[in-house]
Scaffold this motif. Structure first.
Motif, PDB file in Angstrom:
ATOM      1  N   LEU A 126       0.828  -1.214   0.000  1.00 49.64           N
ATOM      2  CA  LEU A 126       0.000   0.000   0.000  1.00 49.64           C
ATOM      3  C   LEU A 126       0.856   1.256   0.000  1.00 49.64           C
ATOM      4  N   LEU A 127       1.985   1.214   0.714  1.00 48.66           N
ATOM      5  CA  LEU A 127       2.872   2.392   0.739  1.00 48.66           C
ATOM      6  C   LEU A 127       3.573   2.593  -0.611  1.00 48.66           C
ATOM      7  N   ILE A 128       3.834   1.483  -1.311  1.00 48.92           N
ATOM      8  CA  ILE A 128       4.384   1.605  -2.672  1.00 48.92           C
ATOM      9  C   ILE A 128       3.355   2.353  -3.539  1.00 48.92           C
ATOM     10  N   CYS A 129       2.072   1.981  -3.395  1.00 49.66           N
ATOM     11  CA  CYS A 129       1.009   2.661  -4.153  1.00 49.66           C
ATOM     12  C   CYS A 129       0.901   4.131  -3.745  1.00 49.66           C
ATOM     13  N   ALA A 130       1.087   4.396  -2.446  1.00 50.59           N
ATOM     14  CA  ALA A 130       0.999   5.783  -1.958  1.00 50.59           C
ATOM     15  C   ALA A 130       2.081   6.657  -2.581  1.00 50.59           C
ATOM     16  N   GLY A 131       3.162   6.007  -3.018  1.00 55.03           N
ATOM     17  CA  GLY A 131       4.249   6.750  -3.650  1.00 55.03           C
ATOM     18  C   GLY A 131       3.983   7.109  -5.105  1.00 55.03           C
ATOM     19  N   HIS A 132       2.890   6.579  -5.675  1.00 59.69           N
ATOM     20  CA  HIS A 132       2.573   6.898  -7.082  1.00 59.69           C
ATOM     21  C   HIS A 132       2.205   8.377  -7.210  1.00 59.69           C
ATOM     22  N   PRO A 133       2.666   9.052  -8.284  1.00 55.52           N
ATOM     23  CA  PRO A 133       2.422  10.500  -8.388  1.00 55.52           C
ATOM     24  C   PRO A 133       0.950  10.915  -8.484  1.00 55.52           C
ATOM     25  N   GLN A 134       0.065  10.024  -8.951  1.00 54.95           N
ATOM     26  CA  GLN A 134      -1.349  10.396  -9.074  1.00 54.95           C
ATOM     27  C   GLN A 134      -2.063  10.196  -7.730  1.00 54.95           C
ATOM     28  N   TYR A 135      -2.729  11.258  -7.237  1.00 54.03           N
ATOM     29  CA  TYR A 135      -3.360  11.143  -5.909  1.00 54.03           C
ATOM     30  C   TYR A 135      -4.530  10.148  -5.901  1.00 54.03           C
ATOM     31  N   GLU A 136      -5.149   9.874  -7.079  1.00 57.77           N
ATOM     32  CA  GLU A 136      -6.273   8.922  -7.130  1.00 57.77           C
ATOM     33  C   GLU A 136      -5.859   7.534  -6.669  1.00 57.77           C
ATOM     34  N   VAL A 137      -4.551   7.213  -6.789  1.00 54.11           N
ATOM     35  CA  VAL A 137      -4.084   5.869  -6.429  1.00 54.11           C
ATOM     36  C   VAL A 137      -4.099   5.702  -4.905  1.00 54.11           C
ATOM     37  N   VAL A 138      -3.476   6.633  -4.202  1.00 58.86           N
ATOM     38  CA  VAL A 138      -3.417   6.508  -2.736  1.00 58.86           C
ATOM     39  C   VAL A 138      -4.821   6.619  -2.117  1.00 58.86           C
ATOM     40  N   GLU A 139      -5.697   7.377  -2.763  1.00 63.67           N
ATOM     41  CA  GLU A 139      -7.041   7.602  -2.206  1.00 63.67           C
ATOM     42  C   GLU A 139      -7.823   6.299  -2.051  1.00 63.67           C
ATOM     43  N   ILE A 140      -7.533   5.323  -2.929  1.00 67.21           N
ATOM     44  CA  ILE A 140      -8.226   4.024  -2.861  1.00 67.21           C
ATOM     45  C   ILE A 140      -8.030   3.366  -1.493  1.00 67.21           C
ATOM     46  N   SER A 141      -6.853   3.582  -0.884  1.00 66.89           N
ATOM     47  CA  SER A 141      -6.505   2.863   0.354  1.00 66.89           C
ATOM     48  C   SER A 141      -6.979   3.563   1.631  1.00 66.89           C
ATOM     49  N   PHE A 142      -7.612   4.738   1.510  1.00 68.95           N
ATOM     50  CA  PHE A 142      -7.947   5.524   2.710  1.00 68.95           C
ATOM     51  C   PHE A 142      -8.779   4.754   3.723  1.00 68.95           C
ATOM     52  N   ASN A 143      -9.787   4.016   3.230  1.00 66.80           N
ATOM     53  CA  ASN A 143     -10.675   3.319   4.165  1.00 66.80           C
ATOM     54  C   ASN A 143      -9.902   2.314   5.010  1.00 66.80           C
ATOM     55  N   PHE A 144      -8.912   1.651   4.387  1.00 61.28           N
ATOM     56  CA  PHE A 144      -8.107   0.696   5.153  1.00 61.28           C
ATOM     57  C   PHE A 144      -7.347   1.415   6.262  1.00 61.28           C
ATOM     58  N   TRP A 145      -6.689   2.539   5.952  1.00 67.52           N
ATOM     59  CA  TRP A 145      -5.901   3.253   6.986  1.00 67.52           C
ATOM     60  C   TRP A 145      -6.799   3.729   8.129  1.00 67.52           C
ATOM     61  N   TYR A 146      -8.020   4.185   7.785  1.00 67.97           N
ATOM     62  CA  TYR A 146      -8.997   4.554   8.829  1.00 67.97           C
ATOM     63  C   TYR A 146      -9.239   3.375   9.755  1.00 67.97           C
ATOM     64  N   ARG A 147      -9.540   2.226   9.154  1.00 68.68           N
ATOM     65  CA  ARG A 147      -9.882   1.041   9.943  1.00 68.68           C
ATOM     66  C   ARG A 147      -8.703   0.571  10.792  1.00 68.68           C
ATOM     67  N   LEU A 148      -7.494   0.648  10.217  1.00 71.59           N
ATOM     68  CA  LEU A 148      -6.305   0.255  10.977  1.00 71.59           C
ATOM     69  C   LEU A 148      -6.166   1.167  12.198  1.00 71.59           C
ATOM     70  N   GLY A 149      -6.306   2.485  11.971  1.00 72.81           N
ATOM     71  CA  GLY A 149      -6.215   3.449  13.079  1.00 72.81           C
ATOM     72  C   GLY A 149      -7.247   3.154  14.153  1.00 72.81           C
ATOM     73  N   GLU A 150      -8.461   2.854  13.726  1.00 71.62           N
ATOM     74  CA  GLU A 150      -9.566   2.570  14.655  1.00 71.62           C
ATOM     75  C   GLU A 150      -9.255   1.325  15.496  1.00 71.62           C
ATOM     76  N   HIS A 151      -8.764   0.264  14.833  1.00 69.39           N
ATOM     77  CA  HIS A 151      -8.414  -0.976  15.539  1.00 69.39           C
ATOM     78  C   HIS A 151      -7.336  -0.731  16.588  1.00 69.39           C
ATOM     79  N   LEU A 152      -6.281  -0.038  16.171  1.00 66.92           N
ATOM     80  CA  LEU A 152      -5.155   0.187  17.085  1.00 66.92           C
ATOM     81  C   LEU A 152      -5.549   1.100  18.242  1.00 66.92           C
ATOM     82  N   TYR A 153      -6.446   2.058  17.965  1.00 67.03           N
ATOM     83  CA  TYR A 153      -6.893   2.973  19.011  1.00 67.03           C
ATOM     84  C   TYR A 153      -7.689   2.209  20.079  1.00 67.03           C
ATOM     85  N   LYS A 154      -8.537   1.271  19.603  1.00 60.90           N
ATOM     86  CA  LYS A 154      -9.355   0.496  20.546  1.00 60.90           C
ATOM     87  C   LYS A 154      -8.487  -0.430  21.394  1.00 60.90           C
TER      88      LYS A 154
END
Length: 859
Positions: free
Chosen positions: A327-355
């Motif tokens: 996912l971080l390799i994808c985040a490095g792609h110059p087009q912002y539409e690529v990294v945007e696909i993964s946002f929901n996963f990062w939200y969920r990861l943050g939520e899990h770790l916070y709990k």
């Protein structure tokens, strides 16, 4: 359809006009006429004849689409003895038309699937279709199309097959799922690398994965998985095939979300996706954005599926952290539409770790979040040639807003203060370009609120630097730095010395306010007068909205503290400007947009002075009623609700307000009683019942004793079936609040009278209300409205539980027990269980839960 069944030549002519008439009015006429035909009983026979004639693509497409639509929405029109003939006829048509056009095949496949789902007498439809066609290679494309849309239609909103039938179908499809996969496998073996056939196979397989009926052990060892990943690994795979394969893998990953119960398949998919990293890099090198986006979707779905495993056992087995690396390799792609696909996963990861709140886990995942933030800051940079302030309404503006939300949600893993200081130091120590500076300030603004302001030298320094920005700085940098200051409000409170402009403007004395307000309004009033005089001399209409909006803002934000007995300082000003507003309203009475702005301005004026605007009441109401008779703009109803809110408790005003309500109701009812009136005028419904609800809240006895209440209740009962969020919410609130006035003993002296009046209304309308509510929530309303329905039923039950039991029983008796296809919609036991759950409920949420479960039987 008036005039009986139309002849085929006329239908054919209309279809030709729809597609080929160069005159738009001709197209429109044809469209309306064909729409009427589709809604008539003749549509069945005419569609069948057009498909038999096979004259051209257009007429066959119209006929196939009509057939599908009739089966979806009007299946009840056909007697059960015709169902077999319809099925045989559709199968003949799809066979005969299979080479004419793929869109016709899809429409007919949908018609056959929707028929199979509703026709309870067609047992084992998957088995019969495969038996009939699997030995004929030329029939394979349409057979696979039917098998693709069949699982998709199980949860279709267009079909109301009900939960009982849906459960029966899903069990049936699960039983035959392995037969379908075997058919798809042999199809791939026979046709080899035929691109179109592979796309069809992958779409079909994905559809069965989505329904969640495939045996995961059977799939883990199936040849099709290997073919899927081979297609995705190959550099030369065509775009459409690549997308179909990607969709299928994503569906498979989604289907095994509960990893522990699907271990063999989970392992195959996990290992398969990890082999795609090289293919991703190749797609980046070839600048093939479509494929890059597909790979990122697959990597994100992989991370979503194995999220709990990753958090539970990071770095071990299927908790392998290479998934995050992808996912971080994808985040490095110059087009912002690529990294945007993964946002929901990062939200969920943050939520899990916070709990979980485990410091050791935070340490493992912190470096990944740090790298993500670094990528996000870079993606937020505006183009170097951007001028003016950052846009927040275009796609990139919305992306930045989502970045800001994501940063707020995951910053706890990195530490707000640490991140804020690091970002600031990159600005202080380097000499970055304006777009880098602006992006860093943007990320700082996202986290500023979560930084502890207590004795924080970095925050104070940042504030000082922002205040000292040179005049020459880029407009976007200045804008974002102001946003940052806004987010640092607590620091500003503690350090007022940094705002040179921090002069504390004490509230002016009351007599001064009137003077200043008058000066402030004079500019707008003069402008409106000028427009009106220009209009009367040259006859041209000028737009007054900018001046009306400015007056509205002035009244909205002028809130002086007025002691009891003091005259409101704004009262005189509002009396002065009323003639201009009245004339503007009269001049533009036909223009809904300008009338809305006038009403908005008057609304804030009335709210500003409250009871002090009493002298306006009569002329304002008179003008509202007079214009509304000719131009029923719903904003007058809304303004009426504001007047009732302000004056409804004043004895001297109640009769006048009731007269206003009655005068506004007459044209409103005429409008809503037209054909589709409720559906075509949801704003009017919304505002009418806001007004009626205000009356219930401010002066219930006045309303309940009036002759208009019967008509309002009748209108409300009819409007409970309206599928429009705001309008339905207003209707339900009115009915709930109305009944509640007879339930809640607030120890007011009029309680007994209210109870008696509500009792009379219930005697007259409650059975109709309960019957209509049950019908609406089973057949018309989306699930999000059900809590409102539950609250109304709860209030009826609180008012008179024994009689409510009878009303509900009668309402349930009127519901259909079987579908037109012969499937059982609701059993006697399900009806009695529901009746018992509702009538024995001890709180409203139990009623809501029971309705939610019960209405699934009819969806």
């Amino acid at each position: 359809m008036e005039g009986g069944k139309p002849n085929l030549a006329l239908v054919y002519q209309a279809v030709q006009a729809l597609y080929h008439d160069p005159d738009p009015t001709g197209k429109e006429r044809a469209s309306v006429w064909l729409g009427e035909l589709q809604r008539s009983m003749y549509a069945w026979e005419i569609s069948d004849q057009l498909l038999q004639l096979k004259q051209d693509v257009e007429s066959c497409y119209f006929a196939a689409q009509t057939m599908k639509m009739k089966i979806q929405t009007s299946f009840f029109e056909l007697p059960p003895e015709t169902h077999n003939a319809l099925r045989d006829s559709l199968l003949t048509h799809i066979q005969n038309l299979k080479d004419l056009s793929p869109i016709i095949v899809t429409q007919l496949a949908l018609a056959i699937a929707d028929l199979a789902l509703q026709m309870a007498s067609w047992k084992g439809c998957v088995h019969t279709l495969i038996e009939k066609y699997n030995n004929d290679v030329s029939s394979m494309p349409f057979l696979i199309e039917i098998l693709t849309v069949l699982p998709e239609e199980v949860h279709s909103r267009s079909l109301r097959i009900g939960a009982n039938r849906r459960t029966e179908i899903i069990e049936d499809l699960a039983y035959y799922s392995s037969t379908v996969v075997t058919l798809l496998t042999s199809c791939v073996e026979k046709t080899g690398n035929d691109e179109k056939m592979l796309i069809k196979v992958f779409r079909c397989l994905g559809s069965w994965f989505n329904l969640g009926v495939l045996d995961s052990n059977f799939m883990a060892s199936n040849q099709l998985l290997m073919v899927l990943f081979q297609v995705l690994q190959r550099d030369e795979t065509p775009t459409n095939l690549h997308e179909a394969a990607s969709d299928c893998v994503c569906s498979a990953l989604y289907a095994i979300e509960n990893v522990d119960t699907h271990l063999p398949l989970a392992l195959q998919l996990f290992q398969g996706v990890l082999t795609l990293e090289t293919a991703y890099h190749m797609a980046v090198a070839r600048e093939d954005l479509d494929k890059v986006l597909n790979y990122c979707r697959i990597f994100t779905e992989l991370c979503e599926t194995f999220l709990e495993t990753t958090v539970r056992s990071p770095g071990q087995g299927m908790g392998d952290l290479r998934t995050l690396e992808l996912l971080l390799i994808c985040a490095g792609h110059p087009q912002y539409e690529v990294v945007e696909i993964s946002f929901n996963f990062w939200y969920r990861l943050g939520e899990h770790l916070y709990k979980i709140n485990d410091a050791a886990l935070h340490t493992i995942f912190r470096p990944y979040i740090q790298r993500l933030l670094h990528c996000l800051a870079r993606h937020c940079q505006l183009d170097p040639d951007h001028e003016g302030i950052p846009e927040d309404t275009d796609d990139f503006g919305e992306f930045r807003m989502r970045v800001s939300d994501l940063v707020k949600d995951v910053i706890f893993l990195v530490g707000s203060m640490e991140c804020f200081s690091q970002l600031y130091s990159t600005l202080k120590e380097g000499n970055p370009s304006w777009e880098v500076t602006e992006a860093v300030l943007f990320i700082m603004a996202a986290i500023a609120k979560s930084v502890d302001p207590e004795n924080n030298p970095t925050l104070s320094e940042v504030l000082q630097q922002v205040v000292l920005l040179p005049e020459t700085v880029h407009m976007a940098v200045r804008f974002t730095s102001i946003e940052l200051v806004g987010e640092m409000s607590e620091v500003v409170d503690r350090n007022p010395r940094f705002l040179g402009t921090a002069l504390v403007l004490a509230r002016l004395p009351l007599e001064k306010i009137a003077e200043c307000l008058s000066d402030l309004c004079a500019v707008q009033v003069l402008a409106l007068k000028k427009l009106l005089s220009e209009e009367s001399t040259n006859g041209k209409s000028a737009d007054p909205t900018v001046w009306l909006d400015r007056l509205a803002v002035i009244f909205r934000h002028t809130n002086p503290i007025v002691e009891n007995g003091q005259t409101h300082p704004c009262q005189k000003v509002i009396q002065e400007i009323w003639p201009v507003l009245s004339e503007t309203l009269n001049t533009h009475q036909a223009d809904n947009r300008i009338v809305e702005r006038c009403c908005r301005c008057l609304r804030f004026a009335v709210r500003c002075v409250g009871k002090g605007s009493a002298s306006l009441l009569q002329p304002l109401v008179t003008q509202m009623v007079s214009v509304y008779q000719v131009y029923p703009h719903s904003c007058f109803l809304y303004l009426g609700s504001i007047l009732v809110d302000e004056y409804g408790m004043e004895d001297g005003c109640r009769q006048g307000l009731l007269d206003m309500l009655q005068a506004l109701c007459m044209p409103t009812f005429q409008l809503l009683e037209q054909q589709n009136g409720l559906r075509n005028h949801p704003d009017t419904v919304d505002d009418l019942f806001r007004l009626a609800t205000r009356f219930v809240q401010r002066s219930p006895v006045t309303l309940l004793s009036s002759s208009i209440i019967v008509h309002i209740i009748q209108c409300a009962i009819a409007a409970t079936s309206l599928d429009h969020r705001d309008a339905n919410c207003s209707v339900m609130k009115f009915v709930r609040d109305l009944i509640h006035t007879g339930v809640a003993n607030d120890h007011e002296e009029d309680f007994e009278l209210r109870k008696q009046l509500i009792g009379q209304a219930m005697e007259q309308h409650a059975q109709q209300l309960v019957t209509q509510l049950m019908h609406s929530c089973c057949f018309c309303l989306p699930p999000y409205t059900l809590p409102d329905v539950a609250e109304v039923l709860w209030e009826v039950m609180l008012f008179n539980r024994p009689t409510f039991c009878r009303w509900l029983e009668n309402a349930l008796k009127g519901l259909p027990k079987e579908t037109s296809g012969g499937a059982v919609t609701v059993t006697h036991k399900q009806l009695t269980d529901f009746h018992k759950q509702v009538t024995s409920a001890e709180e409203c949420k139990q009623v809501c839960w029971a309705i939610r479960e019960f209405t699934r039987l009819f969806r």
